[in-house]
Write a protein that holds these residues in place. Structure first.
Motif, PDB file in Angstrom:
ATOM      1  N   GLU A 286      -1.204   1.364  -1.865  1.00  0.00           N
ATOM      2  CA  GLU A 286       0.146   1.220  -2.392  1.00  0.00           C
ATOM      3  C   GLU A 286       0.207   1.812  -3.800  1.00  0.00           C
TER       4      GLU A 286
ATOM      5  N   GLY B 158       0.514   1.578   4.320  1.00  0.00           N
ATOM      6  CA  GLY B 158       0.735   0.454   3.432  1.00  0.00           C
ATOM      7  C   GLY B 158      -0.521  -0.112   2.810  1.00  0.00           C
TER       8      GLY B 158
ATOM      9  N   ASN C 160      -3.595  -2.985  -0.880  1.00  0.00           N
ATOM     10  CA  ASN C 160      -2.789  -4.146  -0.515  1.00  0.00           C
ATOM     11  C   ASN C 160      -3.737  -5.191   0.086  1.00  0.00           C
TER      12      ASN C 160
ATOM     13  N   ARG D 246      -3.491  -8.385   0.901  1.00  0.00           N
ATOM     14  CA  ARG D 246      -3.003  -9.226   1.998  1.00  0.00           C
ATOM     15  C   ARG D 246      -3.005  -8.447   3.307  1.00  0.00           C
TER      16      ARG D 246
END
Length: 287
Positions: free
Chosen positions: A117, A114, A80, A82
């Motif tokens: 992913e 997270g 991920n 971001r």
């Protein structure tokens, strides 16, 4: 006629991995369904259970689905970006504020919820493949039940034919046996050399002979055998009514044994009991 025991294994090789269904069943008084699915396929449980109930009437049925993800997909890590940027910025800010603080390592960042992913995929297509594969496996499973059921039916029909032969043999010989028993009683009375009223003698002899008359038991056995043949040819689940009829047949055979006044009839009744028990063992496995 369907057997309650069967096993089927069916698999499909897909781009995302391998689906494997295993369906097995054993004897059970009623229908009991157990379904084991991977977490990603939990939505299918209700539909699978409904399908089984619509096509299987009796037995303990276990349905197990396994999914092996493709190695190419399982070895890929999707990060991920971001979230990584946010974590890096937060780490720099903390380091600037507390100069002696330790910056997180790469492994520390990967453990953050997270960061790794899963690849966005269309699970609907995979579920549809699983349902289609299950339907094919269930067809093969039921075909296996039918093949074994045909073998059981052949055995049952053979035993039923033997029972009919014994019943016919007993029925043909019954008048001769009763007449012989009556004459033996009259001869025994004559040897006593006592004076008795002829009418009373006939009455007592007739009463004793009637206690050995098994005509009613033979009629009931014939009726039960007719019902067995009807159930076998009805094309419907017949295991439980057949099991009940085996109990009734055994009860009549036991009565014949207890009322029999001839060795031949007793032997016939014992042969009946053996055949009935053999059939009972088979129908225990019939749906």
């Amino acid at each position: 006629m369907l057997s309650m025991t069967a096993f089927c294994r069916k698999q499909a090789e897909l781009e995302r991995g391998t689906l494997i269904w295993e369906i097995r069943s054993v004897n059970h008084r009623y229908l009991e369904t157990s379904i084991r699915l991977p977490e990603a396929f939990r939505n299918l449980e209700t539909a699978i259970r409904k399908t089984v109930r619509g096509r299987v009437k009796r037995g303990k049925v276990d349905c197990t689905l396994r999914f092996r993800e493709s190695e190419a997909l399982s070895n890929e890590l999707h990060l991920n970006s971001r979230l990584l940027e946010s974590l890096a910025a937060a780490s720099e800010k903390i380091h600037d504020s507390f100069g002696d603080s330790r910056l997180p390592s790469s492994l520390d960042i990967l453990r953050w919820p997270g960061v790794i992913e899963t690849e966005a995929t269309d699970d609907g297509d995979l579920e549809q493949e699983a349902v289609s594969l299950f339907n094919g496996a269930l067809d093969e499973f039921l075909a296996g039940r039918a093949r074994e059921g045909n073998e059981i039916e052949a055995v049952v029909r053979e035993r039923v034919a033997s029972i009919r032969e014994i019943l016919n043999e007993v029925r043909v010989s019954l008048p001769e046996i009763l007449a012989g028993q009556r004459q033996a009683l009259l001869d025994n009375i004559a040897e006593l050399q006592v004076s008795l009223e002829p009418g009373r003698v006939e009455q007592e002899v007739a009463l004793l002979v009637s206690k050995s008359d098994i005509a009613e038991e033979l009629d009931r056995l014939d009726a039960h055998v007719n019902e067995i043949e009807r159930l076998i040819g009805a094309g419907e689940p017949a295991g439980r009514p057949l099991d009940f009829l085996m109990q009734e047949l055994m009860r009549e055979a036991n009565t014949i044994c207890s009322k029999s006044a001839a060795i031949k009839t007793t032997r016939n009744a014992l042969d009946l009991k053996v055949l009935i028990e053999q059939i009972r063992e088979q129908v225990q496995n019939i749906e």
